[in-house]
Structure formats: structure tokens, C-alpha cells
Design a protein around this motif. Structure first.
Motif, PDB file in Angstrom:
ATOM      1  N   TYR A  90       0.922  -1.096  -0.092  1.00 55.99           N
ATOM      2  CA  TYR A  90       0.047  -0.221  -0.080  1.00 55.99           C
ATOM      3  C   TYR A  90       0.722   1.277  -0.151  1.00 55.99           C
ATOM      4  O   TYR A  90       2.337   1.078   0.152  1.00 55.99           O
ATOM      5  CB  TYR A  90      -1.022   0.044   1.205  1.00 55.99           C
ATOM      6  N   THR A  91       0.165   2.402  -0.020  1.00 55.63           N
ATOM      7  CA  THR A  91       1.305   3.711   0.063  1.00 55.63           C
ATOM      8  C   THR A  91       1.890   3.782   1.171  1.00 55.63           C
ATOM      9  O   THR A  91       2.903   4.450   1.248  1.00 55.63           O
ATOM     10  CB  THR A  91       0.091   4.732  -0.054  1.00 55.63           C
TER      11      THR A  91
ATOM     12  N   SER B  43      -1.335   2.402  -5.263  1.00 56.25           N
ATOM     13  CA  SER B  43      -2.053   3.482  -5.101  1.00 56.25           C
ATOM     14  C   SER B  43      -3.278   3.754  -4.162  1.00 56.25           C
ATOM     15  O   SER B  43      -3.835   4.508  -4.004  1.00 56.25           O
ATOM     16  CB  SER B  43      -2.767   3.710  -6.410  1.00 56.25           C
ATOM     17  N   VAL B  44      -3.286   2.365  -3.519  1.00 56.08           N
ATOM     18  CA  VAL B  44      -4.051   2.385  -2.343  1.00 56.08           C
ATOM     19  C   VAL B  44      -3.734   2.677  -1.072  1.00 56.08           C
ATOM     20  O   VAL B  44      -2.632   1.965  -0.805  1.00 56.08           O
ATOM     21  CB  VAL B  44      -4.950   0.955  -2.219  1.00 56.08           C
ATOM     22  N   SER B  45      -4.387   3.084  -0.119  1.00 56.33           N
ATOM     23  CA  SER B  45      -3.695   3.502   1.267  1.00 56.33           C
ATOM     24  C   SER B  45      -4.144   2.381   2.041  1.00 56.33           C
ATOM     25  O   SER B  45      -3.294   2.097   3.014  1.00 56.33           O
ATOM     26  CB  SER B  45      -4.212   4.877   1.873  1.00 56.33           C
TER      27      SER B  45
ATOM     28  N   GLU C  36     -10.032  10.916   4.046  1.00 58.36           N
ATOM     29  CA  GLU C  36      -9.686   9.895   3.470  1.00 58.36           C
ATOM     30  C   GLU C  36     -10.998   9.575   2.558  1.00 58.36           C
ATOM     31  O   GLU C  36     -12.123  10.114   2.811  1.00 58.36           O
ATOM     32  CB  GLU C  36      -9.296   8.606   4.395  1.00 58.36           C
TER      33      GLU C  36
ATOM     34  N   LYS D 151      -2.481  -1.769  -6.530  1.00 51.14           N
ATOM     35  CA  LYS D 151      -2.440  -1.913  -4.964  1.00 51.14           C
ATOM     36  C   LYS D 151      -1.441  -0.610  -4.486  1.00 51.14           C
ATOM     37  O   LYS D 151      -1.936   0.047  -3.411  1.00 51.14           O
ATOM     38  CB  LYS D 151      -1.765  -3.112  -4.576  1.00 51.14           C
TER      39      LYS D 151
ATOM     40  N   GLN E 151      -7.235  -2.787  -9.886  1.00 51.31           N
ATOM     41  CA  GLN E 151      -7.006  -1.748  -9.077  1.00 51.31           C
ATOM     42  C   GLN E 151      -5.564  -1.995  -8.702  1.00 51.31           C
ATOM     43  O   GLN E 151      -5.116  -2.953  -7.879  1.00 51.31           O
ATOM     44  CB  GLN E 151      -7.760  -1.698  -7.899  1.00 51.31           C
TER      45      GLN E 151
ATOM     46  N   ALA F 234     -11.623  -0.111  -1.103  1.00 51.92           N
ATOM     47  CA  ALA F 234     -10.263   0.311  -1.126  1.00 51.92           C
ATOM     48  C   ALA F 234     -10.245   1.833  -0.708  1.00 51.92           C
ATOM     49  O   ALA F 234     -11.385   2.599  -1.218  1.00 51.92           O
ATOM     50  CB  ALA F 234      -9.492   0.172  -2.611  1.00 51.92           C
ATOM     51  N   THR F 235      -9.404   2.286  -0.036  1.00 52.75           N
ATOM     52  CA  THR F 235      -9.305   3.772   0.426  1.00 52.75           C
ATOM     53  C   THR F 235      -8.030   4.321  -0.417  1.00 52.75           C
ATOM     54  O   THR F 235      -7.052   3.849  -0.508  1.00 52.75           O
ATOM     55  CB  THR F 235      -9.381   3.894   1.730  1.00 52.75           C
ATOM     56  N   ARG F 236      -8.006   5.665  -0.359  1.00 55.40           N
ATOM     57  CA  ARG F 236      -7.045   6.434  -0.712  1.00 55.40           C
ATOM     58  C   ARG F 236      -6.838   7.969   0.205  1.00 55.40           C
ATOM     59  O   ARG F 236      -8.105   8.272   0.473  1.00 55.40           O
ATOM     60  CB  ARG F 236      -7.010   6.852  -2.548  1.00 55.40           C
ATOM     61  N   THR F 237      -5.920   8.380   0.069  1.00 57.88           N
ATOM     62  CA  THR F 237      -5.811   9.737   0.910  1.00 57.88           C
ATOM     63  C   THR F 237      -6.086  10.994   0.097  1.00 57.88           C
ATOM     64  O   THR F 237      -5.849  11.133  -1.147  1.00 57.88           O
ATOM     65  CB  THR F 237      -4.261   9.937   1.257  1.00 57.88           C
TER      66      THR F 237
END
Length: 469
Positions: free
Chosen positions: A330-331, A383-385, A405, A381, A379, A396-399
Motif C-alpha cells: 500500500y502507499t 495507489s491504495v492506502s 480519506e 495496489k 486496481q 479500497a481507500t486513498r488519501t
């Protein structure tokens, strides 16, 4: 020998004098058989004072030992003061928060504050004892702790008389308003929607996420930014509840210690914890399910299954083709293999070289850790937080920014369909690490830069229910 040679030379140099005159001036002199003059000379000290040197070395060694002991005491005091400063900072933040929102006092908050103050009093007493004599800084800290204790006692008295009563009245009013709203919806909105049953999947995708609720800072402190926490959805009898937390070491990679508590109150008050050391855990992708801790084994694609009661690894199994060693994480780093739980059991989220870094989902047999079925998403991975699974749907989450979020992607393993969504939610700190969903209370348990935070989830109704069938 040296004295003899000197005196022989002296005798030759005074040959012009009579032997009797020479001897008259040296009462301890004698003449040997060859006519040479000899004298015995007493020197007050040896040529080199060896005995004094030895005593000096012994004294020097003794002083060195004493200096090292004092340095160790200073280092221990510095460590204790550092711990004390962190606790003071944490306590100050909590008191400021309480003062800024007058209706957030609870009896449990005061118990926690008093417990922390007692711990700091013990620590400052130990510091006072480690100094021979008075120390202005330590005495000042001790006075501040005592004043803080008196302030908390005063606030608690005020709270019992006023604030808790008002808070209960407000909660009662809120409950009545909610009942009114439900009654209005029941009478005006046509057919009622079936209630969401915890542990079941009689609902659609996530529709909303609540504001964050901060349970506490992890027990190891501010420096332990990454890790995970949660609640076992199916604790093993006779356990009724089991709350756990596992902060990683400060390298954000190595999981070495974890704790669990058998009630939420004990968890909040740091009371009666069971703390164990685990060897070679890695990353924030761990989860507790049915009294077992599942985590990524260090420097491998393996999953370890650890029994909480015995603290022994009872099973270790490799995830086929899963990449590791911070490859397609993840990120945040060292999130190669993420283990999740939903209504149907155990899952693992990872990536492979064959998927070129896209997220791969596998359903696991919780007994054998064998992979039962696998899905590959589109997707990427890194690029996903973070990610979690609800009813077989990967989210999936991201910042978005340092305080927000977003849940932006979903993949349904039941239909093999993916969808783009947008559900923003607030966070306390910048980085999201472990996210664990609990199917028995529909909460997300999030480890947010060292803070233990949870969120309530809401869901859309099923498509059939939405039609009013």
C-alpha cells in the motif's frame, strides 16, 4: 653499585688531601683491603615510587566505576523524563479537548486521567529518589503533578453535579427525536425497510461512514505510528469480548508485541492487559479472529496463525505467488499482505508479479489457511492506502489530504463486478495503517498514526428491498 662508583671517583678526586682528613668528614666511611674508600648512603625514597603508582591506579579505577554508575543513573533519568514528557503532552491534549467541549466529560475519562496522573506521580517519585539532594526541575514537575491531581478532582466533582446530568438529558432528547423521526418515516415513506442484522448480508454497498471516534493512543506511545487494532468478532468462550492492539516497532515494519483486553472498559483504562511478545511479525495487516492472531510472517509470503492463550504459532502457510519485502505495498510501507475478516470468515489481500501489482483477493480456510478461491482486480495496489472486505466486497481507500480519506473503489467477489464510489471520511492524523472491519458491530477499527480510531458504517438496502417487495 651506583653509590660505590660515586665514592670511588670522589676518593680519586681528593687524592691531594690526607686520607685521615677525608675520613674525618664522613663518619660512616670505611677503607677496604685495597685501600679504597667506601660509604653507605640512605636514600629516603626508591628511584621510582611503584607502590604509590599502584595505589593511584586503584583509586583511578574506583573513580571510573563510580563515574560510569552515575552516567547510567543520568541515562535512566533522561529516559524516565522523556516518558514523563510524552505522558504530560498526551494528558495536556486530552484536558484541552475536554475544556474545549464542555459536554464530553464521562466518568471513564476521569478514571483514565487519574490513572495516568498516579503513574506520573510514581515516576516523578522515582526520579526524586535517584538524585542525591534537591533538583529544581524535578521538584517543579512534582508540584505541577500535584496541582493537576487537585484540578482533576475539582473537575470531577463539578462534572458529577452538572455536566453528566446535562449530558444524560441531551442523550435522552436525542433518543426521543430519533424515535420521532423513525415514526415519521414509518408513517410517510411507504413500506418499511428491513433492519440491518449484524453478521448478515441483508444490505447493499456502504452508503455512509460516521465521524471518527478516538478510543485512545496506543499503549506504546506517539512514536509507534503504524500497527493495527480491533475487536474479535467471535471470541472463544468463556471470553465475551476481546479487544486487541498491535503497534509495530518504530521501523514501521516489525511486529514484536501485542496486547488484548477482555472488556472495553479495561481496554480504555489500560487495566488487566495480557501482553505477549511475538517473534518475526511484519506489517500492519494483522487481524484477530476466533482467539487467533493472523499476521504476515517476517520476510516471507507466509501467514502465521497464533493462539492467543498459548502465544504459540499453531500454523504457518504460504500464499502462492504473493510478493513480499515491500513489493507492491500500500502507499504506507511494509503492507505486502493484508489479512481481513468479514461475515463469511478469513480473507487475504495482496499482489503478485502476474497481476503486475493489481490487488488480488483470496478466500482462506481458517483451519488450514489453504486458498479456496482467488480473484484478480484491476486496481493497482500501491495507489491504495488500505483495504477491507464486507460481505465479500473489497473496499479500497486513498488519501485526499492530511485530514480526509476516501473509499473510492469496490470489487464484489459475488458478482465479479467492480465499481467506482466516493465516500469521504475524516481522520485524526495523516496516515492510515491497519483497517479492520468487524461484522458483528459494523465498525471499522483504524490505526491512524498511533491513534486507535473507529467508525460506524451505514449500508444501502438490497436491490429487492429497495423495490418494496
Amino acid at each position: 653499585m651506583f653509590s660505590l662508583a660515586v665514592l670511588v671517583l670522589l676518593g680519586l678526586s681528593t687524592a691531594s688531601q690526607s686520607l685521615a682528613e677525608h675520613l674525618a668528614g664522613h663518619e660512616n666511611g670505611t677503607i677496604d683491603a685495597n685501600g679504597f674508600c667506601q660509604c653507605s648512603v640512605f636514600l629516603p625514597d626508591p628511584t621510582f615510587p611503584v607502590d604509590r603508582m599502584e595505589k593511584l591506579e586503584m583509586t583511578s579505577n574506583s573513580l571510573s566505576v563510580l563515574v560510569e554508575q552515575e552516567l547510567l543513573k543520568i541515562q535512566e533519568s533522561v529516559t524516565k523524563i522523556s516518558i514523563f514528557e510524552k505522558r504530560m503532552h498526551n494528558l495536556t491534549l486530552r484536558i484541552e479537548k475536554m475544556e474545549g467541549s464542555g459536554l464530553t466529560y464521562t466518568e471513564l475519562d476521569f478514571e483514565l486521567l487519574k490513572l495516568e496522573i498516579r503513574e506520573m506521580e510514581i515516576l516523578i517519585t522515582q526520579l526524586k529518589g535517584s538524585f542525591s539532594g534537591s533538583n529544581v526541575i524535578v521538584d517543579q514537575l512534582y508540584a505541577e503533578i500535584k496541582n493537576m491531581s487537585l484540578t482533576i478532582t475539582s473537575l470531577e466533582t463539578l462534572d458529577k453535579n452538572n455536566v453528566l446530568t446535562i449530558r444524560r438529558e441531551i442523550l435522552s432528547l436525542k433518543k426521543k427525536l430519533q424515535e420521532c423521526e423513525e415514526f415519521k418515516n414509518h408513517t410517510n415513506a411507504g413500506p418499511t425497510q428491513p433492519p440491518v442484522i449484524y453478521g448478515s448480508c441483508n444490505h447493499g454497498l456502504i452508503s455512509d461512514i460516521s465521524q471518527p471516534f478516538v478510543a485512545q493512543l496506543n499503549w506504546r506511545g506517539f512514536d509507534y505510528k503504524s500497527g493495527a487494532w480491533g475487536k474479535d468478532p467471535e471470541p472463544e468462550p468463556p471470553k465475551k469480548e476481546l479487544y486487541w492492539q498491535a503497534p509495530l516497532n518504530t521501523d514501521n515494519r516489525y511486529m514484536e508485541y501485542y496486547r488484548y483486553y477482555l472488556s472495553y472498559d479495561n481496554f480504555l483504562l489500560y487495566k488487566y492487559p495480557t501482553q505477549n511478545r511475538v517473534l518475526y511479525g511484519q506489517g500492519s495487516g494483522m487481524v484477530v479472529f476466533k482467539n487467533h492472531l493472523y499476521y504476515n510472517c517476517h520476510s516471507s509470503r507466509d501467514i502465521c496463525k497464533l493462539n492467543l492463550d498459548s502465544n504459540n504459532v499453531v500454523l504457518r502457510k504460504a500464499i502462492p505467488n504473493a510478493v513480499y519485502e515491500n513489493r507492491f505495498s500500500y502507499t504506507t510501507p511494509w503492507q505486502d499482505i493484508d489479512i481481513a475478516v468479514d461475515e463469511s470468515g478469513l480473507w487475504v489481500i495482496y499482489a503478485t508479479e502476474q497481476s503486475t501489482g493489481n490487488i488480488v483477493i483470496s478466500k482462506l480456510n481458517e483451519t488450514s489457511l489453504e486458498v479456496q478461491r482467488t480473484w484478480t482486480t484491476k486496481q493497482y495496489k500501491p495507489s491504495v492506502s488500505n483495504a477491507f472486505i464486507v460481505c465479500g466486497v473489497l473496499y479500497a481507500t486513498r488519501t485526499v489530504n492530511t485530514r480526509q480519506e476516501e473509499i473510492f473503489y469496490a470489487y464484489d467477489t459475488n458478482t465479479e463486478q467492480e465499481s467506482k464510489i466516493s465516500l469521504s471520511f475524516n481522520k485524526m492524523m495523516e496516515n492510515i495503517y491497519g483497517i479492520n472491519y468487524n461484522p458483528k458491530d459494523h465498525k471499522l477499527y483504524v490505526y491512524n498514526d498511533g491513534y486507535l480510531v473507529n467508525y460506524d458504517l451505514g449500508f444501502h438496502p438490497n436491490a429487492e428491498d429497495a423495490k418494496g417487495v
